[in-house]
Design a protein around this motif. Sequence first.
Motif, PDB file in Angstrom:
ATOM      1  N   THR A  97       0.874  -1.171   0.000  1.00  0.00           N
ATOM      2  CA  THR A  97       0.000   0.000   0.000  1.00  0.00           C
ATOM      3  C   THR A  97       0.914   1.224   0.000  1.00  0.00           C
ATOM      4  O   THR A  97       2.095   1.130   0.372  1.00  0.00           O
ATOM      5  N   PRO A  98       0.417   2.372  -0.396  1.00  0.00           N
ATOM      6  CA  PRO A  98       1.247   3.579  -0.313  1.00  0.00           C
ATOM      7  C   PRO A  98       1.769   3.827   1.106  1.00  0.00           C
ATOM      8  O   PRO A  98       2.901   4.262   1.288  1.00  0.00           O
ATOM      9  N   GLY A  99       0.949   3.523   2.111  1.00  0.00           N
ATOM     10  CA  GLY A  99       1.378   3.705   3.497  1.00  0.00           C
ATOM     11  C   GLY A  99       2.534   2.787   3.862  1.00  0.00           C
ATOM     12  O   GLY A  99       3.494   3.204   4.519  1.00  0.00           O
ATOM     13  N   ASP A 100       2.450   1.512   3.451  1.00  0.00           N
ATOM     14  CA  ASP A 100       3.544   0.575   3.719  1.00  0.00           C
ATOM     15  C   ASP A 100       4.808   0.995   2.973  1.00  0.00           C
ATOM     16  O   ASP A 100       5.912   0.883   3.499  1.00  0.00           O
ATOM     17  N   PHE A 101       4.637   1.490   1.751  1.00  0.00           N
ATOM     18  CA  PHE A 101       5.797   1.951   0.992  1.00  0.00           C
ATOM     19  C   PHE A 101       6.462   3.123   1.716  1.00  0.00           C
ATOM     20  O   PHE A 101       7.690   3.198   1.806  1.00  0.00           O
ATOM     21  N   ALA A 102       5.654   4.015   2.258  1.00  0.00           N
ATOM     22  CA  ALA A 102       6.200   5.158   3.002  1.00  0.00           C
ATOM     23  C   ALA A 102       6.963   4.686   4.243  1.00  0.00           C
ATOM     24  O   ALA A 102       8.046   5.197   4.547  1.00  0.00           O
ATOM     25  N   ILE A 103       6.412   3.693   4.933  1.00  0.00           N
ATOM     26  CA  ILE A 103       7.102   3.144   6.105  1.00  0.00           C
ATOM     27  C   ILE A 103       8.431   2.524   5.693  1.00  0.00           C
ATOM     28  O   ILE A 103       9.475   2.785   6.305  1.00  0.00           O
ATOM     29  N   ILE A 104       8.412   1.695   4.656  1.00  0.00           N
ATOM     30  CA  ILE A 104       9.627   1.013   4.189  1.00  0.00           C
ATOM     31  C   ILE A 104      10.706   2.019   3.831  1.00  0.00           C
ATOM     32  O   ILE A 104      11.857   1.902   4.264  1.00  0.00           O
ATOM     33  N   THR A 105      10.352   3.014   3.043  1.00  0.00           N
ATOM     34  CA  THR A 105      11.356   3.979   2.592  1.00  0.00           C
ATOM     35  C   THR A 105      11.808   4.908   3.706  1.00  0.00           C
ATOM     36  O   THR A 105      12.947   5.375   3.702  1.00  0.00           O
ATOM     37  N   SER A 106      10.945   5.152   4.683  1.00  0.00           N
ATOM     38  CA  SER A 106      11.352   5.969   5.834  1.00  0.00           C
ATOM     39  C   SER A 106      12.339   5.212   6.708  1.00  0.00           C
ATOM     40  O   SER A 106      13.358   5.759   7.129  1.00  0.00           O
TER      41      SER A 106
END
Length: 151
Positions: A97-106
């Motif tokens: 999800t976009p949220g999981d992608f944001a977590i991963i990249t953060s």
Amino acid sequence: MTDRRRSDDYKQISGYIPLDLALEFKSICARLGISQSDAIEEMAQEWIAQKTGSRSNSSRNAAPKTIADLVRTNMAELKRCGVKNLSALAKGEVLPTPGDFAIITSVLAIPEEERIKIWQETFKLSVYQDTRGVKVYRDSGGVKEDECEYS
């Protein structure tokens, strides 16, 4: 995901370690959902960096092109971030999800420019609407293959 056994880009290594250490290693890999090959690769990278003071030139250190590459090469670090389906993400079986992608990249401190490139490379999509909803496919030169689902 690459079949490492048949790939010219991978080489098997082996050695002997005490039984209790081998059993603990296998148990931890299974519990974390990390392949033993990935764990050994990560350990070898860290060992080389420690012994030489630098990173090796393996493809692991190349900039990841897709989210699957990013997750696969940073699996151990990402296990602690709370994102579900990491193994499936690493294999490219599901999309984050976009949220999981944001977590991963953060968690991995990926710069915004690189985040955009990885997102766009992963989501070169062909989308069509039908009665069952929206289907999402990876693009392979106009041929639809490997239906993907969000994690």
